[in-house]
Design a protein around this motif. Sequence first.
Motif, PDB file in Angstrom:
ATOM      1  N   LEU A   1       0.866  -1.167   0.000  1.00  0.00           N
ATOM      2  CA  LEU A   1       0.000   0.000   0.000  1.00  0.00           C
ATOM      3  C   LEU A   1       0.907   1.222   0.000  1.00  0.00           C
ATOM      4  CD1 LEU A   1      -2.377  -1.317   2.758  1.00  0.00           C
ATOM      5  CD2 LEU A   1      -3.063  -0.889   0.393  1.00  0.00           C
ATOM      6  N   THR A   2       0.646   2.160  -0.869  1.00  0.00           N
ATOM      7  CA  THR A   2       1.555   3.287  -0.997  1.00  0.00           C
ATOM      8  C   THR A   2       0.815   4.626  -1.009  1.00  0.00           C
ATOM      9  OG1 THR A   2       1.510   3.300  -3.420  1.00  0.00           O
ATOM     10  CG2 THR A   2       3.148   1.891  -2.367  1.00  0.00           C
ATOM     11  N   TRP A   3       1.558   5.652  -0.659  1.00  0.00           N
ATOM     12  CA  TRP A   3       1.123   7.036  -0.835  1.00  0.00           C
ATOM     13  C   TRP A   3       2.062   7.682  -1.844  1.00  0.00           C
ATOM     14  CZ3 TRP A   3      -3.263   9.114   0.970  1.00  0.00           C
ATOM     15  CH2 TRP A   3      -3.892   8.515   2.070  1.00  0.00           C
ATOM     16  N   VAL A   4       1.480   8.364  -2.790  1.00  0.00           N
ATOM     17  CA  VAL A   4       2.243   9.140  -3.759  1.00  0.00           C
ATOM     18  C   VAL A   4       1.656  10.541  -3.793  1.00  0.00           C
ATOM     19  CG1 VAL A   4       2.858   7.122  -5.142  1.00  0.00           C
ATOM     20  CG2 VAL A   4       0.781   8.403  -5.688  1.00  0.00           C
ATOM     21  N   ARG A   5       2.392  11.483  -4.346  1.00  0.00           N
ATOM     22  CA  ARG A   5       1.882  12.856  -4.414  1.00  0.00           C
ATOM     23  C   ARG A   5       2.335  13.526  -5.687  1.00  0.00           C
ATOM     24  NH1 ARG A   5       5.523  15.676   0.440  1.00  0.00           N
ATOM     25  NH2 ARG A   5       7.523  15.622  -0.664  1.00  0.00           N
ATOM     26  N   ARG A   6       1.585  14.519  -6.074  1.00  0.00           N
ATOM     27  CA  ARG A   6       1.934  15.313  -7.242  1.00  0.00           C
ATOM     28  C   ARG A   6       1.840  16.779  -6.849  1.00  0.00           C
ATOM     29  NH1 ARG A   6       1.841  14.012 -12.611  1.00  0.00           N
ATOM     30  NH2 ARG A   6       0.404  12.260 -12.272  1.00  0.00           N
ATOM     31  N   ALA A   7       2.995  17.430  -6.815  1.00  0.00           N
ATOM     32  CA  ALA A   7       3.037  18.860  -6.514  1.00  0.00           C
ATOM     33  C   ALA A   7       2.727  19.644  -7.780  1.00  0.00           C
ATOM     34  CB  ALA A   7       4.417  19.229  -5.986  1.00  0.00           C
ATOM     35  N   PRO A   8       2.291  20.885  -7.641  1.00  0.00           N
ATOM     36  CA  PRO A   8       1.960  21.706  -8.812  1.00  0.00           C
ATOM     37  C   PRO A   8       3.122  21.765  -9.794  1.00  0.00           C
ATOM     38  CG  PRO A   8       1.223  22.795  -6.824  1.00  0.00           C
ATOM     39  CD  PRO A   8       2.021  21.609  -6.382  1.00  0.00           C
ATOM     40  N   GLY A   9       2.880  21.406 -11.025  1.00  0.00           N
ATOM     41  CA  GLY A   9       3.883  21.500 -12.067  1.00  0.00           C
ATOM     42  C   GLY A   9       4.948  20.425 -12.037  1.00  0.00           C
ATOM     43  N   LYS A  10       4.763  19.415 -11.176  1.00  0.00           N
ATOM     44  CA  LYS A  10       5.769  18.365 -11.045  1.00  0.00           C
ATOM     45  C   LYS A  10       5.164  16.997 -11.326  1.00  0.00           C
ATOM     46  CE  LYS A  10       8.694  20.838  -7.753  1.00  0.00           C
ATOM     47  NZ  LYS A  10       9.430  20.763  -6.460  1.00  0.00           N
ATOM     48  N   GLY A  11       6.023  16.010 -11.427  1.00  0.00           N
ATOM     49  CA  GLY A  11       5.573  14.651 -11.684  1.00  0.00           C
ATOM     50  C   GLY A  11       5.162  13.944 -10.405  1.00  0.00           C
ATOM     51  N   LEU A  12       4.720  12.725 -10.575  1.00  0.00           N
ATOM     52  CA  LEU A  12       4.272  11.931  -9.438  1.00  0.00           C
ATOM     53  C   LEU A  12       5.479  11.502  -8.603  1.00  0.00           C
ATOM     54  CD1 LEU A  12       1.365  11.105  -8.737  1.00  0.00           C
ATOM     55  CD2 LEU A  12       1.833   8.886  -9.763  1.00  0.00           C
ATOM     56  N   GLU A  13       5.387  11.700  -7.300  1.00  0.00           N
ATOM     57  CA  GLU A  13       6.486  11.352  -6.392  1.00  0.00           C
ATOM     58  C   GLU A  13       6.015  10.292  -5.405  1.00  0.00           C
ATOM     59  OE1 GLU A  13       9.333  13.488  -2.987  1.00  0.00           O
ATOM     60  OE2 GLU A  13       7.489  14.443  -3.650  1.00  0.00           O
ATOM     61  N   TRP A  14       6.750   9.209  -5.293  1.00  0.00           N
ATOM     62  CA  TRP A  14       6.459   8.203  -4.288  1.00  0.00           C
ATOM     63  C   TRP A  14       6.809   8.777  -2.914  1.00  0.00           C
ATOM     64  CZ3 TRP A  14       9.820   5.732  -0.863  1.00  0.00           C
ATOM     65  CH2 TRP A  14       9.273   4.646  -0.164  1.00  0.00           C
ATOM     66  N   VAL A  15       5.920   8.623  -1.944  1.00  0.00           N
ATOM     67  CA  VAL A  15       6.106   9.183  -0.617  1.00  0.00           C
ATOM     68  C   VAL A  15       6.422   8.099   0.420  1.00  0.00           C
ATOM     69  CG1 VAL A  15       4.963  10.439   1.264  1.00  0.00           C
ATOM     70  CG2 VAL A  15       4.601  11.143  -1.120  1.00  0.00           C
ATOM     71  N   SER A  16       5.592   7.046   0.418  1.00  0.00           N
ATOM     72  CA  SER A  16       5.749   6.028   1.450  1.00  0.00           C
ATOM     73  C   SER A  16       5.008   4.774   1.034  1.00  0.00           C
ATOM     74  CB  SER A  16       5.206   6.544   2.784  1.00  0.00           C
ATOM     75  OG  SER A  16       5.355   5.572   3.806  1.00  0.00           O
ATOM     76  N   GLY A  17       5.449   3.640   1.571  1.00  0.00           N
ATOM     77  CA  GLY A  17       4.780   2.382   1.294  1.00  0.00           C
ATOM     78  C   GLY A  17       4.829   1.478   2.505  1.00  0.00           C
ATOM     79  N   ILE A  18       3.862   0.573   2.580  1.00  0.00           N
ATOM     80  CA  ILE A  18       3.805  -0.351   3.695  1.00  0.00           C
ATOM     81  C   ILE A  18       3.325  -1.709   3.209  1.00  0.00           C
ATOM     82  CG2 ILE A  18       1.449   0.334   4.335  1.00  0.00           C
ATOM     83  CD1 ILE A  18       2.257  -0.095   7.285  1.00  0.00           C
ATOM     84  N   ASN A  19       3.977  -2.746   3.711  1.00  0.00           N
ATOM     85  CA  ASN A  19       3.525  -4.116   3.444  1.00  0.00           C
ATOM     86  C   ASN A  19       2.357  -4.372   4.392  1.00  0.00           C
ATOM     87  OD1 ASN A  19       3.273  -7.030   3.909  1.00  0.00           O
ATOM     88  ND2 ASN A  19       5.065  -7.186   2.581  1.00  0.00           N
ATOM     89  N   SER A  20       1.193  -4.590   3.828  1.00  0.00           N
ATOM     90  CA  SER A  20       0.000  -4.669   4.654  1.00  0.00           C
ATOM     91  C   SER A  20      -0.003  -5.905   5.547  1.00  0.00           C
ATOM     92  CB  SER A  20      -1.254  -4.666   3.779  1.00  0.00           C
ATOM     93  OG  SER A  20      -1.256  -5.787   2.917  1.00  0.00           O
ATOM     94  N   GLN A  21       0.795  -6.891   5.227  1.00  0.00           N
ATOM     95  CA  GLN A  21       0.823  -8.109   6.029  1.00  0.00           C
ATOM     96  C   GLN A  21       1.882  -8.054   7.116  1.00  0.00           C
ATOM     97  OE1 GLN A  21       0.698 -11.690   3.562  1.00  0.00           O
ATOM     98  NE2 GLN A  21      -0.197 -10.480   1.907  1.00  0.00           N
ATOM     99  N   THR A  22       3.037  -7.516   6.805  1.00  0.00           N
ATOM    100  CA  THR A  22       4.122  -7.481   7.789  1.00  0.00           C
ATOM    101  C   THR A  22       4.216  -6.149   8.520  1.00  0.00           C
ATOM    102  OG1 THR A  22       5.775  -6.663   6.232  1.00  0.00           O
ATOM    103  CG2 THR A  22       5.430  -9.044   6.306  1.00  0.00           C
ATOM    104  N   GLY A  23       3.666  -5.101   7.915  1.00  0.00           N
ATOM    105  CA  GLY A  23       3.772  -3.773   8.509  1.00  0.00           C
ATOM    106  C   GLY A  23       5.081  -3.073   8.209  1.00  0.00           C
ATOM    107  N   THR A  24       5.937  -3.696   7.458  1.00  0.00           N
ATOM    108  CA  THR A  24       7.210  -3.070   7.099  1.00  0.00           C
ATOM    109  C   THR A  24       6.949  -1.843   6.231  1.00  0.00           C
ATOM    110  OG1 THR A  24       8.304  -5.223   7.129  1.00  0.00           O
ATOM    111  CG2 THR A  24       9.436  -3.429   6.001  1.00  0.00           C
ATOM    112  N   SER A  25       7.563  -0.725   6.590  1.00  0.00           N
ATOM    113  CA  SER A  25       7.300   0.524   5.884  1.00  0.00           C
ATOM    114  C   SER A  25       8.587   1.158   5.379  1.00  0.00           C
ATOM    115  CB  SER A  25       6.564   1.500   6.803  1.00  0.00           C
ATOM    116  OG  SER A  25       7.331   1.761   7.955  1.00  0.00           O
TER     117      SER A  25
END
Length: 114
Positions: free
Chosen positions: A36-60
């Motif tokens: 499961l991940t969070w990504v973001r797009r700032a004005p005028g910029k491309g998509l940036e990966w922010v954070s991710g987590i393994n939903s089963q292990t909780g590893t982030s």
Amino acid sequence: QVQLVESGGGLVQPGESLTLSCAGSGVAFNSANYPLTWVRRAPGKGLEWVSGINSQTGTSSYADSVKGRFTISRDNAKNILYLQMDNLTPEDTARYYCALGTSRGPGTQVTVSS
């Protein structure tokens, strides 16, 4: 069909906090084959990966730009993904999306401004 819906965005001042939520349907987070991940797009910029987590292990993991300020978590029972964002800066202004595999929600806007 996987559906993801983000909420919790808003306008805050630098140094303040926000918690984003992402409610999922059509998939059980605790059996997801992808992080499961969070990504973001700032004005005028491309998509940036922010954070991710393994939903089963909780590893982030986190992008260097948010490490130490953002915390990702999930509630598998409720099928909700969270992103706790502390000490926000104007550089965090963006539309934030949660994603699972190729599925992505419509996003929620975060604006950090004094």
